[in-house]
Design a protein around this motif. Structure first.
Motif, PDB file in Angstrom:
ATOM      1  N   VAL A  82       0.805  -1.369   0.021  1.00  0.00           N
ATOM      2  CA  VAL A  82       0.012  -0.177  -0.479  1.00  0.00           C
ATOM      3  C   VAL A  82       0.932   0.770  -0.097  1.00  0.00           C
ATOM      4  O   VAL A  82       0.868   2.470  -0.919  1.00  0.00           O
ATOM      5  N   LEU A  83       1.583   1.256   0.520  1.00  0.00           N
ATOM      6  CA  LEU A  83       2.817   2.212   1.449  1.00  0.00           C
ATOM      7  C   LEU A  83       3.528   2.607  -0.473  1.00  0.00           C
ATOM      8  O   LEU A  83       4.011   3.422  -0.904  1.00  0.00           O
ATOM      9  N   GLY A  84       3.415   1.643  -1.193  1.00  0.00           N
ATOM     10  CA  GLY A  84       4.353   1.826  -2.025  1.00  0.00           C
ATOM     11  C   GLY A  84       3.866   2.191  -2.714  1.00  0.00           C
ATOM     12  O   GLY A  84       4.707   2.454  -4.476  1.00  0.00           O
ATOM     13  N   ALA A  85       3.011   1.449  -3.689  1.00  0.00           N
ATOM     14  CA  ALA A  85       1.756   2.020  -4.419  1.00  0.00           C
ATOM     15  C   ALA A  85       1.870   3.690  -4.343  1.00  0.00           C
ATOM     16  O   ALA A  85       1.538   4.253  -5.694  1.00  0.00           O
ATOM     17  N   CYS A  86       1.660   4.522  -3.528  1.00  0.00           N
ATOM     18  CA  CYS A  86       1.482   5.955  -3.206  1.00  0.00           C
ATOM     19  C   CYS A  86       2.679   6.162  -3.670  1.00  0.00           C
ATOM     20  O   CYS A  86       3.910   5.850  -2.623  1.00  0.00           O
ATOM     21  N   THR A  87       3.048   7.320  -4.290  1.00  0.00           N
ATOM     22  CA  THR A  87       3.771   8.319  -4.780  1.00  0.00           C
ATOM     23  C   THR A  87       3.789   9.945  -4.552  1.00  0.00           C
ATOM     24  O   THR A  87       2.159  10.119  -4.540  1.00  0.00           O
ATOM     25  N   THR A  88       4.911  10.764  -3.929  1.00  0.00           N
ATOM     26  CA  THR A  88       4.748  11.812  -3.980  1.00  0.00           C
ATOM     27  C   THR A  88       4.100  12.323  -4.612  1.00  0.00           C
ATOM     28  O   THR A  88       5.056  12.654  -5.388  1.00  0.00           O
ATOM     29  N   MET A  89       3.505  13.295  -4.639  1.00  0.00           N
ATOM     30  CA  MET A  89       3.475  13.856  -5.863  1.00  0.00           C
ATOM     31  C   MET A  89       4.118  15.349  -5.918  1.00  0.00           C
ATOM     32  O   MET A  89       3.887  16.251  -5.110  1.00  0.00           O
ATOM     33  N   PRO A  90       5.025  15.700  -6.974  1.00  0.00           N
ATOM     34  CA  PRO A  90       5.213  17.244  -6.929  1.00  0.00           C
ATOM     35  C   PRO A  90       4.559  18.290  -6.708  1.00  0.00           C
ATOM     36  O   PRO A  90       4.207  18.440  -7.035  1.00  0.00           O
ATOM     37  N   SER A  91       5.313  18.889  -5.510  1.00  0.00           N
ATOM     38  CA  SER A  91       4.835  20.654  -5.368  1.00  0.00           C
ATOM     39  C   SER A  91       5.060  21.991  -6.342  1.00  0.00           C
ATOM     40  O   SER A  91       5.340  23.192  -6.443  1.00  0.00           O
ATOM     41  N   SER A  92       6.764  21.979  -7.001  1.00  0.00           N
ATOM     42  CA  SER A  92       7.569  22.547  -7.233  1.00  0.00           C
ATOM     43  C   SER A  92       8.205  22.158  -8.457  1.00  0.00           C
ATOM     44  O   SER A  92       8.648  21.087  -8.673  1.00  0.00           O
ATOM     45  N   PRO A  93       8.535  22.547  -9.449  1.00  0.00           N
ATOM     46  CA  PRO A  93       9.731  22.389 -10.349  1.00  0.00           C
ATOM     47  C   PRO A  93      10.806  22.626  -9.934  1.00  0.00           C
ATOM     48  O   PRO A  93      11.096  22.536  -9.202  1.00  0.00           O
ATOM     49  N   SER A  94      11.607  21.436 -10.903  1.00  0.00           N
ATOM     50  CA  SER A  94      13.099  21.227 -10.517  1.00  0.00           C
ATOM     51  C   SER A  94      14.203  21.894 -11.318  1.00  0.00           C
ATOM     52  O   SER A  94      15.222  21.522 -10.946  1.00  0.00           O
ATOM     53  N   ILE A  95      13.469  22.755 -12.006  1.00  0.00           N
ATOM     54  CA  ILE A  95      14.173  23.638 -13.287  1.00  0.00           C
ATOM     55  C   ILE A  95      14.167  24.685 -12.994  1.00  0.00           C
ATOM     56  O   ILE A  95      13.626  25.222 -12.402  1.00  0.00           O
ATOM     57  N   LEU A  96      15.377  26.013 -13.776  1.00  0.00           N
ATOM     58  CA  LEU A  96      14.990  26.940 -13.566  1.00  0.00           C
ATOM     59  C   LEU A  96      14.287  27.568 -14.651  1.00  0.00           C
ATOM     60  O   LEU A  96      14.726  27.407 -15.903  1.00  0.00           O
ATOM     61  N   VAL A  97      13.363  28.472 -14.284  1.00  0.00           N
ATOM     62  CA  VAL A  97      13.072  29.486 -15.850  1.00  0.00           C
ATOM     63  C   VAL A  97      13.191  31.009 -15.154  1.00  0.00           C
ATOM     64  O   VAL A  97      13.423  30.837 -14.385  1.00  0.00           O
ATOM     65  N   VAL A 156      13.549  29.033 -21.256  1.00  0.00           N
ATOM     66  CA  VAL A 156      12.903  27.607 -20.705  1.00  0.00           C
ATOM     67  C   VAL A 156      14.169  27.074 -20.615  1.00  0.00           C
ATOM     68  O   VAL A 156      15.471  27.542 -21.627  1.00  0.00           O
ATOM     69  N   PRO A 157      15.323  26.083 -19.881  1.00  0.00           N
ATOM     70  CA  PRO A 157      16.215  24.885 -20.137  1.00  0.00           C
ATOM     71  C   PRO A 157      15.994  24.441 -21.121  1.00  0.00           C
ATOM     72  O   PRO A 157      15.068  23.836 -22.152  1.00  0.00           O
ATOM     73  N   VAL A 158      17.571  24.754 -22.037  1.00  0.00           N
ATOM     74  CA  VAL A 158      17.710  23.410 -23.263  1.00  0.00           C
ATOM     75  C   VAL A 158      18.982  22.995 -23.029  1.00  0.00           C
ATOM     76  O   VAL A 158      19.779  22.905 -22.360  1.00  0.00           O
ATOM     77  N   PRO A 159      18.261  21.216 -23.572  1.00  0.00           N
ATOM     78  CA  PRO A 159      20.096  20.422 -23.883  1.00  0.00           C
ATOM     79  C   PRO A 159      20.888  21.237 -24.056  1.00  0.00           C
ATOM     80  O   PRO A 159      20.842  22.048 -25.119  1.00  0.00           O
ATOM     81  N   GLY A 160      22.347  21.035 -23.240  1.00  0.00           N
ATOM     82  CA  GLY A 160      23.636  21.490 -23.779  1.00  0.00           C
ATOM     83  C   GLY A 160      24.140  21.445 -25.178  1.00  0.00           C
ATOM     84  O   GLY A 160      24.783  21.897 -25.644  1.00  0.00           O
ATOM     85  N   ARG A 161      23.579  19.659 -25.421  1.00  0.00           N
ATOM     86  CA  ARG A 161      24.452  19.482 -26.730  1.00  0.00           C
ATOM     87  C   ARG A 161      23.341  18.483 -27.466  1.00  0.00           C
ATOM     88  O   ARG A 161      22.713  18.012 -27.332  1.00  0.00           O
ATOM     89  N   LEU A 162      23.546  19.213 -28.907  1.00  0.00           N
ATOM     90  CA  LEU A 162      22.660  18.353 -29.592  1.00  0.00           C
ATOM     91  C   LEU A 162      23.158  17.075 -29.980  1.00  0.00           C
ATOM     92  O   LEU A 162      24.093  17.211 -30.686  1.00  0.00           O
ATOM     93  N   THR A 163      21.825  15.821 -30.304  1.00  0.00           N
ATOM     94  CA  THR A 163      22.990  14.934 -30.523  1.00  0.00           C
ATOM     95  C   THR A 163      21.948  14.781 -32.248  1.00  0.00           C
ATOM     96  O   THR A 163      20.415  15.130 -31.820  1.00  0.00           O
ATOM     97  N   TYR A 164      22.517  14.205 -32.939  1.00  0.00           N
ATOM     98  CA  TYR A 164      21.724  13.580 -33.783  1.00  0.00           C
ATOM     99  C   TYR A 164      22.271  12.176 -34.380  1.00  0.00           C
ATOM    100  O   TYR A 164      23.341  11.471 -33.680  1.00  0.00           O
ATOM    101  N   GLY A 165      21.466  11.551 -34.584  1.00  0.00           N
ATOM    102  CA  GLY A 165      21.063   9.955 -34.570  1.00  0.00           C
ATOM    103  C   GLY A 165      22.709   9.637 -36.017  1.00  0.00           C
ATOM    104  O   GLY A 165      22.610   8.378 -35.359  1.00  0.00           O
ATOM    105  N   THR A 166      22.939   9.739 -36.789  1.00  0.00           N
ATOM    106  CA  THR A 166      24.259   9.417 -37.303  1.00  0.00           C
ATOM    107  C   THR A 166      25.392  10.541 -37.284  1.00  0.00           C
ATOM    108  O   THR A 166      25.248  12.103 -36.576  1.00  0.00           O
ATOM    109  N   GLN A 167      26.285  10.341 -37.893  1.00  0.00           N
ATOM    110  CA  GLN A 167      27.498  10.864 -36.945  1.00  0.00           C
ATOM    111  C   GLN A 167      27.970  11.757 -38.342  1.00  0.00           C
ATOM    112  O   GLN A 167      28.045  11.276 -39.780  1.00  0.00           O
ATOM    113  N   GLN A 168      28.236  13.132 -38.073  1.00  0.00           N
ATOM    114  CA  GLN A 168      28.343  13.902 -39.771  1.00  0.00           C
ATOM    115  C   GLN A 168      30.343  14.005 -39.784  1.00  0.00           C
ATOM    116  O   GLN A 168      30.667  13.493 -38.500  1.00  0.00           O
TER     117      GLN A 168
END
Length: 123
Positions: free
Chosen positions: A13-28, A86-98
């Motif tokens: 029963v306790l394992g089925a409960c998850t804590t609801m987030p109350s605030s973002p964990s990122i900087l905007v 808003v935050p964006v990934p620091g490095r963009l990746t591509y599926g193929t090597q250029q």
């Protein structure tokens, strides 16, 4: 035996409960030309929206981390739609090597120029 059963049921029963987030964990950050009051109001709106969508979701998050990630994604989308930074990934990746090509040596002659024949009847 009964005590073990009660303990196992409590754990599940306790394992089925998850804590609801109350605030973002990122900087905007406020968008260009946005006042602090506009940013604060948009922040409150987006926090409420993210919380509501997570709470009303048909498929509950499996863990607290997954819930926080879902909350952050909804929050970021909302703040972006309000024209905030808003935050964006620091490095963009591509599926193929250029492929990287080395520059030609400095003493390489220029390629020969060829002239294209004029189409007939263009005069």
């Amino acid at each position: 035996m009964r005590q073990i059963l009660i303990i196992l049921i409590s754990v599940f029963v306790l394992g089925a409960c998850t804590t609801m987030p109350s605030s973002p964990s990122i900087l905007v950050l406020p968008g260009t030309g946005k006042s602090y009051d506009q940013f604060h109001n948009d922040d409150l709106l987006c926090r409420r929206l993210a919380y509501k969508q997570i709470a009303e979701s048909q498929n509950q998050p499996d863990s607290e981390e997954e819930g926080q990630q879902d909350y952050d994604i909804i929050y970021i989308q909302c703040m972006y739609s309000q024209n905030h930074r808003v935050p964006v990934p620091g490095r963009l990746t591509y599926g193929t090597q250029q492929e990287w090509l080395a520059p030609p040596p400095p003493n390489l002659p220029a390629p020969r120029q060829t002239t294209k024949p004029k189409p007939s009847g263009s005069d």
